[in-house]
Motif scaffolding. Structure first.
Motif, PDB file in Angstrom:
ATOM      1  N   THR A 121      -3.725   4.936   1.248  1.00  0.00           N
ATOM      2  CA  THR A 121      -4.796   4.050   0.779  1.00  0.00           C
ATOM      3  C   THR A 121      -5.133   2.952   1.796  1.00  0.00           C
ATOM      4  OG1 THR A 121      -5.519   2.571  -0.967  1.00  0.00           O
ATOM      5  CG2 THR A 121      -3.200   2.504  -0.436  1.00  0.00           C
ATOM      6  N   ALA A 157      -7.240   0.525   0.534  1.00  0.00           N
ATOM      7  CA  ALA A 157      -7.929  -0.340  -0.429  1.00  0.00           C
ATOM      8  C   ALA A 157      -7.690  -1.825  -0.157  1.00  0.00           C
ATOM      9  CB  ALA A 157      -7.494   0.012  -1.849  1.00  0.00           C
ATOM     10  N   VAL A 164      -4.257  -1.757  -7.994  1.00  0.00           N
ATOM     11  CA  VAL A 164      -5.454  -1.078  -7.502  1.00  0.00           C
ATOM     12  C   VAL A 164      -5.115   0.398  -7.373  1.00  0.00           C
ATOM     13  CG1 VAL A 164      -7.234  -1.082  -5.710  1.00  0.00           C
ATOM     14  CG2 VAL A 164      -5.970  -3.189  -6.178  1.00  0.00           C
ATOM     15  N   ALA A 206      -1.433  -1.058  -4.289  1.00  0.00           N
ATOM     16  CA  ALA A 206      -2.529  -0.098  -4.182  1.00  0.00           C
ATOM     17  C   ALA A 206      -2.000   1.279  -3.803  1.00  0.00           C
ATOM     18  CB  ALA A 206      -3.536  -0.574  -3.134  1.00  0.00           C
ATOM     19  N   SER A 239       0.848  -1.198   0.000  1.00  0.00           N
ATOM     20  CA  SER A 239       0.000   0.000   0.000  1.00  0.00           C
ATOM     21  C   SER A 239       0.877   1.240   0.000  1.00  0.00           C
ATOM     22  CB  SER A 239      -0.890   0.027   1.244  1.00  0.00           C
ATOM     23  OG  SER A 239      -1.687  -1.137   1.291  1.00  0.00           O
TER      24      SER A 239
END
Lengths: 325, 161
Positions: free
Chosen positions: B29, B31, B100, B74, B25
């Motif tokens: 984020t 996500a 992502v 992400a 990440s």
């Protein structure tokens, strides 16, 4: 590749031919013989990609055999052939060759190439499946690429064992029975650095088992390469109708008769070679309908597109198919 | 650079021979908080941005991983693409990577003249001055996964000098 026999009467040779002379014949084992072909003047022959095969004509047929060299600037083409007593006759014809005999061969054809981006090449061979993989090993040694080989063979029946040992050194693992192979395989499939590509050649059941285990252990498809030497066992299939758009004819393809056979009986000439869904020569364009793909040549993506089919083994899912012929 | 709470901050921080899912990440984020690894073991990394240190750390984790591993990236597009580029260099293929990207975020413009990357918030089709050679670059949606950026080229190349 062995066992891709052709039963055609009049056989047009494909993608150019070379007339070569047998320059040496040597027994690898009781049932495997190496045969080397060269030009009359020892001239340079077309180079080839590792893992390529050669189509060699014999009598009324032609068979594909893996080339065992590295492929760079060759003056000779070498194949190793396993004698199959009750086969279509190709291996017996190869075993009958003597030094000085002339043969017609195709240009080398590539269908099992090494991935240029691989960080390591994991080669796996069983029995006569060593032949294309040996080509990979030579190429790796020549270019300094990282490679290792798991070679399954019965004691005393392994071809090219000494060369494999010399080329790969500690990178060679020999397995003399299935259980020790299974142990080695599981270990190797779980300990490869990222970017390793896997190449397998051997009997279909052997390859299916290796590929399935690799996929189950998380190997993505694009890292897996295999070289079949016989087509899948196929049933007769359902009858269907095929419409030829440009010829404006409709033909019936009965169960047990291939689409290729039907087209040939109707007087059409379709380029073809192995007639087993391996070589990719008999591709025909599909305009309408959904083919039942049974070949080993097209990629999954190409099969999903339904715009091309291999008419030697593939049939139709529906009752009708329209081709651009 | 800091590693997420799920894993101790041990540099490489990943057991040798890892074949699970590496969840990376960037920035803030979240996500991947509930990312489903399908029962595979999970290793988390969190970085403020795709800095050289972060990239070196990712490289080390990938070097200790083995085929079978999956990587999920992400965060802001520029960081995700920089990390994806490094992962590809380490041998990962598309099937092994999931990206992502945040809906919005700065873009990296790769200068076709001096090969310097410039980060910008400008929209596609506009100009940006290259941080390397000072050339005014125009960029379109021509994106390179290998360099993780958009191609920028001299905006006034065809005007009379």
């Amino acid at each position: 590749m062995t066992g891709t026999a052709l039963q055609n009467k009049a056989k047009p040779l494909l993608d150019g031919t070379l007339q070569l002379e047998v320059t040496s014949v040597s027994a690898q084992t009781d049932s495997i013989t190496s045969i080397t072909f060269g030009g009359a003047l020892g001239e340079l022959l077309p180079s080839y990609v590792p893992g390529s095969h050669l189509v060699v004509q014999y009598g009324t047929g032609a068979n594909a055999y893996s080339l065992t060299g590295s492929g760079s600037a060759p003056t000779e083409y070498s194949i190793s052939v396993l004698r199959i007593e009750n086969g279509a006759g190709g291996s017996l014809a190869m075993h009958a060759l003597c030094v000085g005999d002339l043969v017609q061969v195709s240009h080398p054809r590539s269908a099992f190439a090494p991935a240029a981006t691989a960080s390591h090449h994991l080669l796996i061979a069983a029995g006569i499946g060593i032949t294309p993989v040996l080509s990979h090993a030579r190429y790796a040694a020549e270019w300094g690429a990282s490679a290792s080989l798991i070679y399954v063979h019965r004691p005393g029946t392994g071809a090219h064992v000494a060369e494999a040992r010399q080329l790969l050194g500690p990178g060679l693992t020999e397995c003399l029975d299935r259980s020790s192979f299974q142990e080695v395989l599981t270990r190797q499939l779980t300990t490869q650095q990222l970017g390793t590509h896997l190449y397998v050649c051997g009997p279909n059941a052997f390859m299916d088992s290796v590929l399935k285990q690799a996929r189950d252990l998380g190997w993505p498809k694009s890292l897996l390469h295999s070289e079949a030497f016989s087509g899948a066992a196929l049933d007769d299939g359902e009858p269907f109708e095929v419409r030829l758009a440009r010829s404006k004819v409709t033909l019936n393809v009965p169960a047990g008769v291939s689409l290729l056979g039907t087209l040939e009986n109707a007087g059409l000439t379709v380029p073809n070679m192995c007639r087993k869904g391996i070589c990719g020569e008999c591709a025909v364009p599909v305009l309408r309908g959904e083919p039942l793909h049974r070949d080993l040549y097209l990629t999954d993506q190409e099969k999903d597109d339904n715009t091309t089919m291999m008419c030697c083994v593939s049939r139709s899912l529906g009752q009708e198919l329209e081709l651009d012929l | 650079m800091r590693t997420a709470s799920q894993s101790p901050a041990t540099g490489a921080g990943c057991e040798p021979g890892f074949r699970g899912v590496i969840c990376v990440s960037f920035a803030t984020t979240d996500a991947l908080q509930d990312h489903d690894t399908g029962g595979m073991p999970r290793h988390d990394l969190r970085f403020a941005a795709a800095t050289p240190e972060a990239i070196a750390n990712l490289r080390s984790v990938l070097g200790h991983s083995r085929v079978g591993v999956r990587v999920v990236l992400a965060g802001p597009p520029a960081d995700v693409h920089a990390a994806a580029s490094v992962a590809a260099e380490c041998g990962l293929v598309d099937e092994e990577m999931t990206l992502v990207c945040d809906e919005v975020g700065p873009r990296v413009i790769f200068c076709g003249h001096c090969h310097t990357s410039t980060t910008t918030d400008h929209p596609i089709g506009t100009n940006v001055d290259c941080q390397g050679c000072g050339t005014t670059l125009i960029f379109t949606d021509h994106f390179s996964r290998r360099v993780g950026g958009y191609l920028g080229f001299s905006a006034h190349a065809e005007e009379a000098a």
